[in-house]
Design a protein around this motif. Sequence first.
Motif, PDB file in Angstrom:
ATOM      1  N   THR A  14       6.931  -3.411   2.633  1.00 37.80           N
ATOM      2  CA  THR A  14       6.891  -3.266   4.094  1.00 37.80           C
ATOM      3  C   THR A  14       8.240  -2.819   4.631  1.00 37.80           C
ATOM      4  O   THR A  14       8.334  -1.952   5.520  1.00 37.80           O
ATOM      5  CB  THR A  14       6.476  -4.596   4.735  1.00 37.80           C
ATOM      6  N   VAL A  15       9.335  -3.391   4.103  1.00 36.34           N
ATOM      7  CA  VAL A  15      10.677  -3.004   4.545  1.00 36.34           C
ATOM      8  C   VAL A  15      10.940  -1.533   4.231  1.00 36.34           C
ATOM      9  O   VAL A  15      11.455  -0.777   5.069  1.00 36.34           O
ATOM     10  CB  VAL A  15      11.736  -3.917   3.890  1.00 36.34           C
ATOM     11  N   LEU A  16      10.589  -1.101   3.013  1.00 36.63           N
ATOM     12  CA  LEU A  16      10.817   0.298   2.634  1.00 36.63           C
ATOM     13  C   LEU A  16      10.005   1.246   3.516  1.00 36.63           C
ATOM     14  O   LEU A  16      10.496   2.306   3.924  1.00 36.63           O
ATOM     15  CB  LEU A  16      10.459   0.495   1.159  1.00 36.63           C
ATOM     16  N   GLN A  17       8.754   0.879   3.804  1.00 42.21           N
ATOM     17  CA  GLN A  17       7.925   1.722   4.665  1.00 42.21           C
ATOM     18  C   GLN A  17       8.478   1.769   6.087  1.00 42.21           C
ATOM     19  O   GLN A  17       8.419   2.814   6.762  1.00 42.21           O
ATOM     20  CB  GLN A  17       6.488   1.206   4.662  1.00 42.21           C
ATOM     21  N   ALA A  18       9.031   0.655   6.561  1.00 41.86           N
ATOM     22  CA  ALA A  18       9.641   0.641   7.891  1.00 41.86           C
ATOM     23  C   ALA A  18      10.865   1.548   7.923  1.00 41.86           C
ATOM     24  O   ALA A  18      11.113   2.260   8.922  1.00 41.86           O
ATOM     25  CB  ALA A  18      10.017  -0.782   8.281  1.00 41.86           C
ATOM     26  N   MET A  19      11.639   1.565   6.852  1.00 46.46           N
ATOM     27  CA  MET A  19      12.796   2.462   6.799  1.00 46.46           C
ATOM     28  C   MET A  19      12.352   3.922   6.813  1.00 46.46           C
ATOM     29  O   MET A  19      13.029   4.788   7.416  1.00 46.46           O
ATOM     30  CB  MET A  19      13.638   2.156   5.555  1.00 46.46           C
ATOM     31  N   ASP A  20      11.215   4.231   6.204  1.00 41.07           N
ATOM     32  CA  ASP A  20      10.694   5.598   6.234  1.00 41.07           C
ATOM     33  C   ASP A  20      10.275   6.008   7.647  1.00 41.07           C
ATOM     34  O   ASP A  20      10.232   7.202   7.971  1.00 41.07           O
ATOM     35  CB  ASP A  20       9.493   5.729   5.296  1.00 41.07           C
ATOM     36  N   THR A 106      11.625  -5.378  15.236  1.00 39.68           N
ATOM     37  CA  THR A 106      10.198  -5.430  15.545  1.00 39.68           C
ATOM     38  C   THR A 106       9.690  -6.826  15.213  1.00 39.68           C
ATOM     39  O   THR A 106       9.774  -7.261  14.049  1.00 39.68           O
ATOM     40  CB  THR A 106       9.417  -4.395  14.727  1.00 39.68           C
ATOM     41  N   PRO A 107       9.180  -7.564  16.185  1.00 34.46           N
ATOM     42  CA  PRO A 107       8.754  -8.945  15.909  1.00 34.46           C
ATOM     43  C   PRO A 107       7.534  -8.993  15.004  1.00 34.46           C
ATOM     44  O   PRO A 107       6.653  -8.137  15.086  1.00 34.46           O
ATOM     45  CB  PRO A 107       8.441  -9.504  17.297  1.00 34.46           C
ATOM     46  N   HIS A 152       6.804   6.409  16.338  1.00 35.69           N
ATOM     47  CA  HIS A 152       7.627   5.561  15.474  1.00 35.69           C
ATOM     48  C   HIS A 152       7.406   4.080  15.785  1.00 35.69           C
ATOM     49  O   HIS A 152       7.264   3.243  14.889  1.00 35.69           O
ATOM     50  CB  HIS A 152       9.107   5.913  15.649  1.00 35.69           C
ATOM     51  N   TRP A 153       7.393   3.767  17.094  1.00 37.30           N
ATOM     52  CA  TRP A 153       7.182   2.371  17.482  1.00 37.30           C
ATOM     53  C   TRP A 153       5.803   1.875  17.036  1.00 37.30           C
ATOM     54  O   TRP A 153       5.660   0.730  16.596  1.00 37.30           O
ATOM     55  CB  TRP A 153       7.317   2.206  18.993  1.00 37.30           C
ATOM     56  N   ALA A 154       4.811   2.706  17.129  1.00 39.14           N
ATOM     57  CA  ALA A 154       3.460   2.319  16.732  1.00 39.14           C
ATOM     58  C   ALA A 154       3.403   2.019  15.236  1.00 39.14           C
ATOM     59  O   ALA A 154       2.763   1.053  14.800  1.00 39.14           O
ATOM     60  CB  ALA A 154       2.468   3.415  17.103  1.00 39.14           C
ATOM     61  N   ARG A 155       4.060   2.861  14.438  1.00 36.44           N
ATOM     62  CA  ARG A 155       4.054   2.635  12.982  1.00 36.44           C
ATOM     63  C   ARG A 155       4.807   1.357  12.628  1.00 36.44           C
ATOM     64  O   ARG A 155       4.379   0.585  11.767  1.00 36.44           O
ATOM     65  CB  ARG A 155       4.659   3.851  12.284  1.00 36.44           C
ATOM     66  N   LEU A 156       5.946   1.127  13.289  1.00 32.46           N
ATOM     67  CA  LEU A 156       6.687  -0.110  13.037  1.00 32.46           C
ATOM     68  C   LEU A 156       5.863  -1.330  13.439  1.00 32.46           C
ATOM     69  O   LEU A 156       5.846  -2.353  12.744  1.00 32.46           O
ATOM     70  CB  LEU A 156       8.010  -0.090  13.807  1.00 32.46           C
ATOM     71  N   SER A 157       5.184  -1.225  14.585  1.00 36.03           N
ATOM     72  CA  SER A 157       4.359  -2.347  15.046  1.00 36.03           C
ATOM     73  C   SER A 157       3.222  -2.618  14.065  1.00 36.03           C
ATOM     74  O   SER A 157       2.904  -3.782  13.773  1.00 36.03           O
ATOM     75  CB  SER A 157       3.814  -2.032  16.438  1.00 36.03           C
TER      76      SER A 157
END
Length: 823
Positions: A14-20, A106-107, A152-157
């Motif tokens: 999840t962390v790696l995907q968030a960095m992408d 992102t909470p 970007h925000w939607a993907r992080l959420s």
Amino acid sequence: MSIGLDLFATLHRTVLQAMDCVPGAQRGSLLLREGERLVYRAAAGMEGLLPARLHLPSDAGPASAPAPLDAEGGARVVAAAAWYGARLPGAPALERLPAGAVVVLTPVRVHGRPLGVLVVEQPGDEAPSGEALSGEAPSGEALSGEALSGEHWARLSALADSAGAALERRGLYDDKARAAHETRLLEEVLNAVAAQASPRELVEIVSKGIRSVQLRPHWSAVHLVMLDGADREGPPSSAPGQGRELRVYRLPRRAPTAYWNNLRDGALVAGHDLGVAVDFRFCAGSGAGSQSELIDEGIRRGVQGIAVAPADPALIEPAIRRATEAGIPVVTLDTPPAAGSSTLAYVGTDNAAAGRLAGEMMARLLPDGGAVHAQLTSLRALNGIERVEGFGAAVAGRAIAVQPPSENQFDTSRGLQLAEEALRREGGAGAFGACAENGPSWGRAARAAGRAGDLKIVAFDLVPETIAMIREGTIHAAVVQREYDMGYRAVQMLHDVITRGAGVALAGLPPLSPGAEPPSPRFADTGVDVVTLERTPWSHALSDHLNLELNRKATIRRRAPAAVRPALELLVVVLDVEKEELADERALLDRGSLVGRALSTARSVVVDTAASELDGLSDVLEARLHGTRTLVGVPLLTRGEALGVLVLESERPSACSPEDLAQIERVADTMAVALENVRLFERMSRRQESLVNTIIELSSPVVPIAPEILVMPVVGAMDRQRSGRFMESMLQEISRRRARVVLVDVTGMATVDALAAHHLLQAAGAARLLGAEVVLVGIAPEAARLIVGQGLDLGRVAIRATLELGFAYALSRTGGRVVYADA
């Protein structure tokens, strides 16, 4: 990859995907809330800030700003320097952060409740323009860079929601496991009630159990403080006062013995169900008090059957052969016998198949392969060797390289040292613990290296520490043997061999080594279960397994035959993993202490040793000196009085929540019942002791009736304790009176069964060594049928139907005669 096998990998991915999702992202992490603190659970790229790998899990400070953990807060951006300064204090490279760098927060929520935060660092000069959120630094000064785009925000959420779902699922399974393990712990304490367990045994059960039930407090010590005499003499007649003596039971750091205790319980329960006397012995593998010595002792005592868990099968095979030559059937359990062994059967696990299951789980945990370490207890014990071989066979042809196994030689401190050295020297992607104590050794080494969850660990068996490590994610899976079944089935098999014959008892069991010449022992496979915290297609959930284990114990007892149960004595010999004993100390009660307060108020006391109005108490001051922050004292109450105090220590501040305390109090209440039971039992035992001694003396008197002739009537049952006293009295009188014949009158015996006959034969043999002959008289017809039916051989012992005929025989042996006078 299934979440149920590897939550760490799920969160790291999840962390790696968030960095992408964030252009130019340098670092990412996931922090979760534990109590009032934040803890790093996954991280990537942090080596640029730290000189070494970030220790996982690692404390990240209070769960307060600048973290969006309030119920209403959304995603936002804060200055990277401020964030890392608060969450990585002392990081040496903060000054080298890119100018204007920010972190995107992102909470992570579960059912709307903030549980953690997903963090991605972005260089300020590369922050893309966008329409949505922007943020402020904690200081209030404007951030450089612009907000991310809505996409970007939607993907992080979405990633944060996915992490929340994984954590929610994990939390539900952990709650179930916690409840199931508490039930198991309470059952163990209640079983101790029935067995009149000592305070030593109780504190060992509770100390290990409570640590694996309650993970978050991280209890560093659990010990029991008893009012001296409360476990023996009854409650004190007055309130505890200054100067009263205490007994303190402290559990040392030692190898897990739950495996052998479970096996022992199965053997003893089988003995109870079948009417068999089971002499269960823990012992060393070699040297004084070794397994071979205990087997030879059993041969001399004339036990009817022996079960042994061989530490070194080849080493004890000569002793096993001596037993079989003496007509004593032998089975091995837990570990297979040596090739060509004279044992009848092996009761236990198919170790090669179990090792293959462990290898298959490791292959799922390491789809990309890597080096895997292995550790077992001894390179001479076949069970561990076969498991490692099966493990290697399962991963053969994959990109997994199994390193040569190390052996801890039944020493857990050595096992931890070997594990730490292997990780420090070679790294590695995974570790296999082939025996019960090896898995926790790898787990502790992974924690010390900051690789808890990252190092993929497959263990064997469910000792308390393994349960705790599965729940926290340090150990990923365990192949669990059914040791209770082993103990039960070994005793049941010996019983059936003795009473029904080996052919009938072993019918249907396959050979251990098909096609071997001479034929190998038979194999009773007790099976294994694969256990993970969550249920997967390949494993049971931990909570389900704990409940299944309780049901299985009840089921196996229903298989006990209801046939005639002759009195037999069996010897069961297993290993004692370590010699260190629970400390039993004495001290004087100080009313100005946490223990004194808990005793006098009969209420639980929870103290923060650094910030409390009670920080001046004597034991609180002592605890503070060795790093304890949370100190808990829970009184053990019975009939409104305190027998003692259960004391728990943690290095964490505010470690004991109200829910934790309520659970400890439930355990303490059950523990108090067990101690009250011990106290009442010992009071009854003391009252009966003098009466029993009187009865024994009256039931086996030695009566001289003629020169060189003695009579010993036996009344009641002839058990092992009674036989020792009987023999001692007889030999003393033979020597003192220079007797040549002893008439043993068994008319008043409850029954002359196999065990009683064995003890009488021993007495006759001892008498012959002093030049005297034993004559049995008064055997009833029922006893005669039982002796013939069981094929008992009374050997060289003379037998006469009545005391009168026995006396006539004795006179003939001593040169006298009976003269009948006219009336």
